[in-house]
Scaffold this motif. Structure first.
Motif, PDB file in Angstrom:
ATOM      1  N   SER A  90       0.831  -1.209   0.000  1.00  0.00           N
ATOM      2  CA  SER A  90       0.000   0.000   0.000  1.00  0.00           C
ATOM      3  C   SER A  90       0.865   1.259   0.000  1.00  0.00           C
ATOM      4  O   SER A  90       0.628   2.189   0.759  1.00  0.00           O
ATOM      5  CB  SER A  90      -0.941  -0.009   1.210  1.00  0.00           C
ATOM      6  OG  SER A  90      -0.214  -0.199   2.408  1.00  0.00           O
ATOM      7  N   GLU A  91       1.858   1.250  -0.870  1.00  0.00           N
ATOM      8  CA  GLU A  91       2.750   2.407  -0.935  1.00  0.00           C
ATOM      9  C   GLU A  91       2.252   3.436  -1.947  1.00  0.00           C
ATOM     10  O   GLU A  91       1.509   3.129  -2.876  1.00  0.00           O
ATOM     11  CB  GLU A  91       4.172   1.966  -1.267  1.00  0.00           C
ATOM     12  CG  GLU A  91       4.803   1.096  -0.197  1.00  0.00           C
ATOM     13  CD  GLU A  91       4.868   1.782   1.172  1.00  0.00           C
ATOM     14  OE1 GLU A  91       5.091   2.997   1.215  1.00  0.00           O
ATOM     15  OE2 GLU A  91       4.659   1.101   2.198  1.00  0.00           O
ATOM     16  N   CYS A 120       9.488   1.611   2.829  1.00  0.00           N
ATOM     17  CA  CYS A 120       8.027   1.696   3.039  1.00  0.00           C
ATOM     18  C   CYS A 120       7.685   3.005   3.738  1.00  0.00           C
ATOM     19  O   CYS A 120       8.557   3.768   4.119  1.00  0.00           O
ATOM     20  CB  CYS A 120       7.544   0.513   3.865  1.00  0.00           C
ATOM     21  SG  CYS A 120       8.132   0.527   5.570  1.00  0.00           S
ATOM     22  N   SER A 121       6.403   3.229   3.910  1.00  0.00           N
ATOM     23  CA  SER A 121       5.915   4.440   4.566  1.00  0.00           C
ATOM     24  C   SER A 121       6.222   4.431   6.052  1.00  0.00           C
ATOM     25  O   SER A 121       6.198   3.372   6.683  1.00  0.00           O
ATOM     26  CB  SER A 121       4.395   4.533   4.449  1.00  0.00           C
ATOM     27  OG  SER A 121       3.989   4.377   3.137  1.00  0.00           O
ATOM     28  N   HIS A 122       6.430   5.616   6.592  1.00  0.00           N
ATOM     29  CA  HIS A 122       6.428   5.775   8.046  1.00  0.00           C
ATOM     30  C   HIS A 122       4.970   5.790   8.516  1.00  0.00           C
ATOM     31  O   HIS A 122       4.581   5.040   9.400  1.00  0.00           O
ATOM     32  CB  HIS A 122       7.163   7.065   8.423  1.00  0.00           C
ATOM     33  CG  HIS A 122       7.168   7.361   9.878  1.00  0.00           C
ATOM     34  ND1 HIS A 122       7.306   8.624  10.377  1.00  0.00           N
ATOM     35  CD2 HIS A 122       7.046   6.555  10.957  1.00  0.00           C
ATOM     36  CE1 HIS A 122       7.261   8.588  11.703  1.00  0.00           C
ATOM     37  NE2 HIS A 122       7.113   7.356  12.076  1.00  0.00           N
ATOM     38  N   THR A 141      -4.264   5.103   5.037  1.00  0.00           N
ATOM     39  CA  THR A 141      -5.026   4.816   6.258  1.00  0.00           C
ATOM     40  C   THR A 141      -4.618   5.638   7.479  1.00  0.00           C
ATOM     41  O   THR A 141      -5.427   5.851   8.386  1.00  0.00           O
ATOM     42  CB  THR A 141      -4.843   3.338   6.653  1.00  0.00           C
ATOM     43  OG1 THR A 141      -3.442   3.115   6.903  1.00  0.00           O
ATOM     44  CG2 THR A 141      -5.314   2.412   5.545  1.00  0.00           C
ATOM     45  N   GLY A 142      -3.362   6.065   7.520  1.00  0.00           N
ATOM     46  CA  GLY A 142      -2.871   6.718   8.722  1.00  0.00           C
ATOM     47  C   GLY A 142      -2.264   5.759   9.738  1.00  0.00           C
ATOM     48  O   GLY A 142      -1.964   6.158  10.862  1.00  0.00           O
ATOM     49  N   GLU A 143      -2.064   4.506   9.340  1.00  0.00           N
ATOM     50  CA  GLU A 143      -1.370   3.559  10.235  1.00  0.00           C
ATOM     51  C   GLU A 143       0.121   3.886  10.319  1.00  0.00           C
ATOM     52  O   GLU A 143       0.698   4.453   9.387  1.00  0.00           O
ATOM     53  CB  GLU A 143      -1.505   2.131   9.688  1.00  0.00           C
ATOM     54  CG  GLU A 143      -2.908   1.556   9.767  1.00  0.00           C
ATOM     55  CD  GLU A 143      -3.017   0.299   8.913  1.00  0.00           C
ATOM     56  OE1 GLU A 143      -3.133  -0.792   9.502  1.00  0.00           O
ATOM     57  OE2 GLU A 143      -2.990   0.426   7.670  1.00  0.00           O
ATOM     58  N   LEU A 144       0.733   3.462  11.398  1.00  0.00           N
ATOM     59  CA  LEU A 144       2.179   3.639  11.571  1.00  0.00           C
ATOM     60  C   LEU A 144       2.924   2.368  11.161  1.00  0.00           C
ATOM     61  O   LEU A 144       2.428   1.248  11.369  1.00  0.00           O
ATOM     62  CB  LEU A 144       2.503   3.928  13.037  1.00  0.00           C
ATOM     63  CG  LEU A 144       2.296   5.366  13.504  1.00  0.00           C
ATOM     64  CD1 LEU A 144       2.310   5.417  15.032  1.00  0.00           C
ATOM     65  CD2 LEU A 144       3.377   6.285  12.937  1.00  0.00           C
ATOM     66  N   ALA A 157       6.338  11.151   4.044  1.00  0.00           N
ATOM     67  CA  ALA A 157       5.463  12.200   3.510  1.00  0.00           C
ATOM     68  C   ALA A 157       4.329  12.530   4.478  1.00  0.00           C
ATOM     69  O   ALA A 157       3.939  13.698   4.616  1.00  0.00           O
ATOM     70  CB  ALA A 157       4.901  11.777   2.156  1.00  0.00           C
ATOM     71  N   GLN A 158       3.788  11.511   5.151  1.00  0.00           N
ATOM     72  CA  GLN A 158       2.695  11.746   6.099  1.00  0.00           C
ATOM     73  C   GLN A 158       3.194  11.722   7.543  1.00  0.00           C
ATOM     74  O   GLN A 158       2.385  11.655   8.480  1.00  0.00           O
ATOM     75  CB  GLN A 158       1.583  10.696   5.896  1.00  0.00           C
ATOM     76  CG  GLN A 158       1.046  10.618   4.479  1.00  0.00           C
ATOM     77  CD  GLN A 158       0.441  11.936   3.986  1.00  0.00           C
ATOM     78  OE1 GLN A 158       0.073  12.799   4.783  1.00  0.00           O
ATOM     79  NE2 GLN A 158       0.365  12.093   2.678  1.00  0.00           N
ATOM     80  N   GLY A 159       4.525  11.755   7.681  1.00  0.00           N
ATOM     81  CA  GLY A 159       5.092  11.761   9.015  1.00  0.00           C
ATOM     82  C   GLY A 159       5.623  13.138   9.393  1.00  0.00           C
ATOM     83  O   GLY A 159       5.136  13.774  10.334  1.00  0.00           O
TER      84      GLY A 159
END
Lengths: 361, 361
Positions: free
Chosen positions: A107-108, A147-149, A154-157, A174-176
């Motif tokens: 889900s990147e 991967c995402s931070h 979703t806003g998961e960590l 980006a969302q961190g």
């Protein structure tokens, strides 16, 4: 600064329930004024030696400010045009190829997917697993995790276990960055790429890349610009800096850098910790209210993103835009996503929920 | 538009004999106004869906306008942040390594040197020869030629014989595009990288890259952004565009794109051919007057750059700046360099020559 005074800095909030900082943050009046002043100066004073000195000074200040936000050394901080550029700079600079395996999630963001596809084209293997499993998926053949931070959908960590994996971890922040407290030492990541234009309310085309000093030796400059050089007058005998600036974007415009810097100064003066705490609280309230209204909220953590299911996200996003509510849909998913910042207040959440009810009714 | 009316668009000329477009062009009032309007709109209207639609429309217009300037198809034109990024995109995207030889000149700009050093680090051989010899230096082991179209130090033109070499030619057009007529078909090059902020008077952080449709198949996207994707919602099943936009810069700011577009519209409305002819004539006059005053002018062609020897170029450049004359020195060389555009007039040349005499006296 109290919440109302802080909010008053952002003109868009006069007309819109602006909940879109996960794409691009609201722009403060002081930030647009700073950019406009730098533009006018370029036109009237010319882009001569003093122009480049001014730009260099702004870049130096922005680098220091971003390093402060990430809690890293200035020498570990590259200035980029975007999170994607930072991700691409690291993945490209490692010279990955056959025999390398990159673990990522399923889900990147395209800003991670793009550089991963480029690495795959050069022969690397991409192993995509559910976001919660990225640490467990690391095996004997793994070279790197990317991967995402904070999951953009979703806003998961990212799993805390990433700190313990025996390979370098490259985080898409980006969302961190700006949204939640980020300490790259505490995260234990080798590299962390972030955006200037989202939660730090800066200009499109600004961003940052942290690369840990030890890891930096392994990341070659593949797109070196002027600031990558130790001494650019030495021609083919030149060498590149050992610092992260070897990965700097080639040309960052003075007006954009000034905008991002002014925005960050406003956030810092207000208190970044307070800004982040307030945003997390408001986002949690929104998630609760959405659930309370019978909507299915995507699994999330205490971040600033709230995503929920909608029967026709694109159509609803458009209807909400017409009602003065700025959120986004996430193509390829059933979700609408609201990005909640400290500049928002309960009236914005009220407007969103009313408009959602009206759109559903 | 007559020369005086054209000149009046550029505020810097009210106070400065601005002769620095080879670094960065003068900025027109309409261009800075266009950028400021886009900035204000972002602050007041927010960066929601309509913001990205507006940016996309501006990018489409800029791509078409640049393609027109270079005489290529829109599908062969990537939008970049700089000439250097275009050069790096091509050199990086070819996957050059051991067994590859790149012919270049011994007087290239850091924007070419940087990507060449990156290619050398991956195993490619760099063969640097005098600028006039780049075509003759191509041999059986040569993979590619990468050199200036117009030499940034002197204003010389690349040898016409480059059109006949049996390998692809990548031209650094930083001192070509906008300055002199450029037709990439006539040049016979495989790729041509140019700047938005120099002779086209655009924003720092804008530029263009032409890649011939056939050559484009060989150039992989190594730093793909959103516009590189065919359909970014397909995740790891995504493919990249077959068009040059696969090499686009990742994030170009709306205000900078608007500035560059407005500047180009002014030049086009005035008549780019007229603008170029006038600049070439004025530059020729300056070269003649410098020679007439006993100075040694570097070998040049009918371009817009004029370089001449000075005993202490950096000190003289500073003294000239104090006298309201904007030119540059070229570190590592004995030269001062004036960049002459259609926005200049004889009064600018007079001021330069007087200030030089005063500095020498």
């Amino acid at each position: 600064m109290d919440a109302a005074a802080f909010r008053s800095h952002f003109p868009v909030l006069d007309s819109l329930a602006y909940l879109n900082a996960g794409t691009d943050g609201p722009i403060a009046r002081v930030a647009v004024d700073a950019a406009a002043a730098e533009l006018r100066a370029q036109a009237t004073e010319g882009r001569v030696h003093s122009h480049f000195e001014r730009r260099r000074a702004l870049l130096t200040d922005l680098r220091a400010a971003y390093a402060g936000v990430l809690n890293c050394d200035v020498a570990e901080l590259a200035l980029t045009t975007s999170t994607s550029e930072g991700i691409g700079g690291v993945l490209g600079g490692l010279g990955l190829g056959p025999g390398d395996e990159i673990v990522t999630s399923d889900s990147e963001h395209p800003g991670v997917i793009g550089p991963l596809l480029a690495a795959r084209a050069r022969g690397a293997t991409i192993k995509a697993v559910p976001f919660k499993d990225v640490a467990d998926a690391v095996g004997a053949t793994t070279t790197l995790v990317a991967c995402s931070h904070v999951n953009w959908l979703t806003g998961e960590l990212a799993p805390a276990a990433l700190k313990e994996v025996p390979v370098p971890v490259l985080l898409d922040g980006a969302q961190g960055v700006g949204a939640i407290p980020v300490d790259v030492r505490e995260l234990g990541c080798a590299a962390y790429a972030g955006s200037g234009q989202k939660w730090l309310c800066g200009a499109d085309g600004t961003g940052m890349l942290f690369v840990d000093a030890a890891f930096l030796e392994r990341v070659s400059a593949t797109r070196p610009g002027y600031s990558a050089f130790e001494d650019a007058s030495r021609g083919l005998d030149s060498t590149f800096s050992a610092e992260a600036r070897k990965l700097d974007a080639i040309s960052l415009p003075r007006e954009g850098v000034a905008l991002s810097l002014a925005a960050l100064e406003l956030l810092t003066a207000t208190g970044l910790e307070d800004v982040q705490a307030r945003a997390a609280t408001l986002a949690g309230q929104l998630a609760d209210r959405l659930r309370g209204s019978g909507r299915t909220v995507a699994p999330r953590a205490a971040t600033t993103l709230v995503a929920w299911e909608d029967a026709d996200p694109e159509a609803t996003r458009e209807r909400l835009a017409g009602a003065g509510v700025g959120i986004r849909n996430l193509p390829g998913t059933p979700y609408l996503r609201a990005s909640v910042g400290a500049w928002n207040d309960e009236s914005d959440l009220d407007r969103l929920l009313s408009a959602l009810d009206a759109a559903a009714g």
